[in-house]
Design a protein around this motif. Structure first.
Motif, PDB file in Angstrom:
ATOM      1  N   ARG A  68       0.831  -1.202   0.000  1.00 55.45           N
ATOM      2  CA  ARG A  68       0.000   0.000   0.000  1.00 55.45           C
ATOM      3  C   ARG A  68       0.866   1.254   0.000  1.00 55.45           C
ATOM      4  NH1 ARG A  68      -3.796  -2.420   4.760  1.00 55.45           N
ATOM      5  NH2 ARG A  68      -4.869  -4.004   3.500  1.00 55.45           N
ATOM      6  N   GLY A  69       0.364   2.302  -0.630  1.00 57.88           N
ATOM      7  CA  GLY A  69       1.059   3.579  -0.637  1.00 57.88           C
ATOM      8  C   GLY A  69       1.893   3.831  -1.882  1.00 57.88           C
ATOM      9  N   ARG A  70       2.140   2.786  -2.691  1.00 60.64           N
ATOM     10  CA  ARG A  70       2.951   2.928  -3.896  1.00 60.64           C
ATOM     11  C   ARG A  70       2.412   1.990  -4.965  1.00 60.64           C
ATOM     12  NH1 ARG A  70       7.814   5.131  -3.143  1.00 60.64           N
ATOM     13  NH2 ARG A  70       8.871   3.829  -4.673  1.00 60.64           N
ATOM     14  N   TRP A  71       2.770   2.242  -6.193  1.00 68.16           N
ATOM     15  CA  TRP A  71       2.517   1.271  -7.257  1.00 68.16           C
ATOM     16  C   TRP A  71       3.529   0.143  -7.128  1.00 68.16           C
ATOM     17  CZ3 TRP A  71      -1.601   1.280 -10.445  1.00 68.16           C
ATOM     18  CH2 TRP A  71      -2.331   2.474 -10.555  1.00 68.16           C
ATOM     19  N   ASP A 107       7.545   6.487  -7.418  1.00 69.70           N
ATOM     20  CA  ASP A 107       6.371   5.950  -6.732  1.00 69.70           C
ATOM     21  C   ASP A 107       6.062   4.513  -7.143  1.00 69.70           C
ATOM     22  OD1 ASP A 107       5.575   6.387  -9.303  1.00 69.70           O
ATOM     23  OD2 ASP A 107       3.672   7.357  -8.807  1.00 69.70           O
ATOM     24  N   ASP A 180      -2.054  -1.435  -7.141  1.00 73.18           N
ATOM     25  CA  ASP A 180      -2.177   0.026  -7.043  1.00 73.18           C
ATOM     26  C   ASP A 180      -1.858   0.506  -5.627  1.00 73.18           C
ATOM     27  OD1 ASP A 180      -4.506  -0.129  -5.424  1.00 73.18           O
ATOM     28  OD2 ASP A 180      -5.827  -0.067  -7.161  1.00 73.18           O
ATOM     29  N   PRO A 181      -1.779   1.831  -5.409  1.00 72.69           N
ATOM     30  CA  PRO A 181      -1.397   2.347  -4.092  1.00 72.69           C
ATOM     31  C   PRO A 181      -2.369   2.010  -2.958  1.00 72.69           C
ATOM     32  CG  PRO A 181      -0.990   4.015  -5.767  1.00 72.69           C
ATOM     33  CD  PRO A 181      -1.765   2.914  -6.438  1.00 72.69           C
ATOM     34  N   GLN A 206      -1.812   4.627 -14.493  1.00 67.26           N
ATOM     35  CA  GLN A 206      -1.570   5.538 -13.380  1.00 67.26           C
ATOM     36  C   GLN A 206      -2.326   6.857 -13.557  1.00 67.26           C
ATOM     37  OE1 GLN A 206       2.744   5.645 -13.425  1.00 67.26           O
ATOM     38  NE2 GLN A 206       2.885   4.046 -11.865  1.00 67.26           N
TER      39      GLN A 206
END
Length: 213
Positions: A68-71, A107, A180-181, A206
Motif C-alpha cells: 500500500r502507498g505505492r505502485w 512511486d 495500485d497504491p 496511473q
C-alpha cells in the motif's frame, strides 16, 4: 537466450484463463469511463489482495499492507531460472530507468517473489535482485502462503516430474502483476513483456487512477 519456451507460453495462457475464472465473477458491469488498452487484463474494479505472510529480502515478515502507498510490479520467478526470469527482470530494470528519466519512477516498486522457496533463501534473493537494480525487492515464504497469493492472481508454477533433487527447473507463468497504491490488484500484463508497451500502458493506468482512484 530464449525469450520464452513453448511450455511457458502455454502456462501464460492458462494463467490468464485462471485469472479470468477467479476474477470474472467479481467484475461489476462496465466502468464509467474507458479502460486503457494493455497487453493483458485491467481489473475493474480493482480487487483487494488475499491474506498472506511472506518474508522480504531482509528477512522481515510482511503481508498485503506492504503493497500500500505505492505502485507495485510483481514478477513471480526464481533465481535459478536459466532464461525467462533474467530477461523479465532486465525488462523491469529498463522500465525503472525510463520512468526515472521522466521523473516518474519514485512511486513504483519492483518485486521478485520466488516460486522456488526450497532453494531461494532471502539472502540469495537479495543478492540476485540487486544485480538488476539496487531498488528491487524480493520475497519468499512457505508453500501455503505463496499459494495463497499466487492462486488468486492466476500464477502457475510446477516442477516437472523426473528431475534431480538439485539442478531442477520450474515451469511457471510469466505475467507481471500490477498493484495500485491502495494495495489492490489493478492489472495483469501478459507476456511477452516489452518496455515499449509496458511504459505507456503503465503511465495510462496511473493517469486514470490519479483522475479517479
Amino acid at each position: 537466450m530464449m525469450r520464452t519456451r513453448p511450455l511457458l507460453l502455454a502456462f501464460a495462457g492458462i494463467a490468464a484463463l485462471a485469472a479470468g475464472i477467479l476474477l470474472g465473477d467479481r467484475l461489476i458491469g462496465p466502468p464509467p469511463d474507458p479502460l486503457p488498452s494493455i497487453h493483458g487484463t485491467v481489473i475493474a474494479p480493482p480487487q483487494p489482495l488475499p491474506a498472506f505472510q511472506l518474508r522480504d529480502e531482509h528477512d522481515t515478515p510482511f503481508g498485503p499492507e506492504r503493497f500500500r502507498g505505492r505502485w507495485t510490479l510483481i514478477y513471480f520467478g526464481y533465481t535459478y531460472c536459466p532464461d525467462v526470469c533474467p530477461t523479465e527482470l532486465t525488462t523491469l530494470a529498463e522500465l525503472e530507468k525510463r520512468l526515472a528519466a521522466q521523473g516518474r519512477g519514485g512511486d513504483t516498486d519492483y518485486w521478485l517473489i520466488t516460486v522456488d522457496p526450497e532453494r531461494d533463501t532471502v539472502q540469495r534473493l537479495r543478492e540476485y535482485v540487486q544485480f538488476f537494480s539496487k531498488r528491487f525487492h524480493a520475497a519468499s515464504g512457505d508453500t501455503a502462503n505463496l499459494a495463497a497469493l499466487m492462486n488468486p492472481l492466476g500464477v502457475i508454477a510446477l516442477r516437472p516430474p523426473g528431475q534431480p533433487d538439485t539442478g531442477y527447473t520450474i515451469d511457471h507463468s510469466s505475467t507481471l502483476t500490477l498493484i495500485d497504491p491502495q494495495g489492490r490488484l489493478h492489472a495483469i500484463f501478459s507476456p511477452p513483456n516489452e518496455v515499449e508497451h509496458l511504459l505507456p500502458e503503465l503511465l495510462a493506468l496511473q493517469a486514470r487512477y490519479a483522475a479517479r482512484p
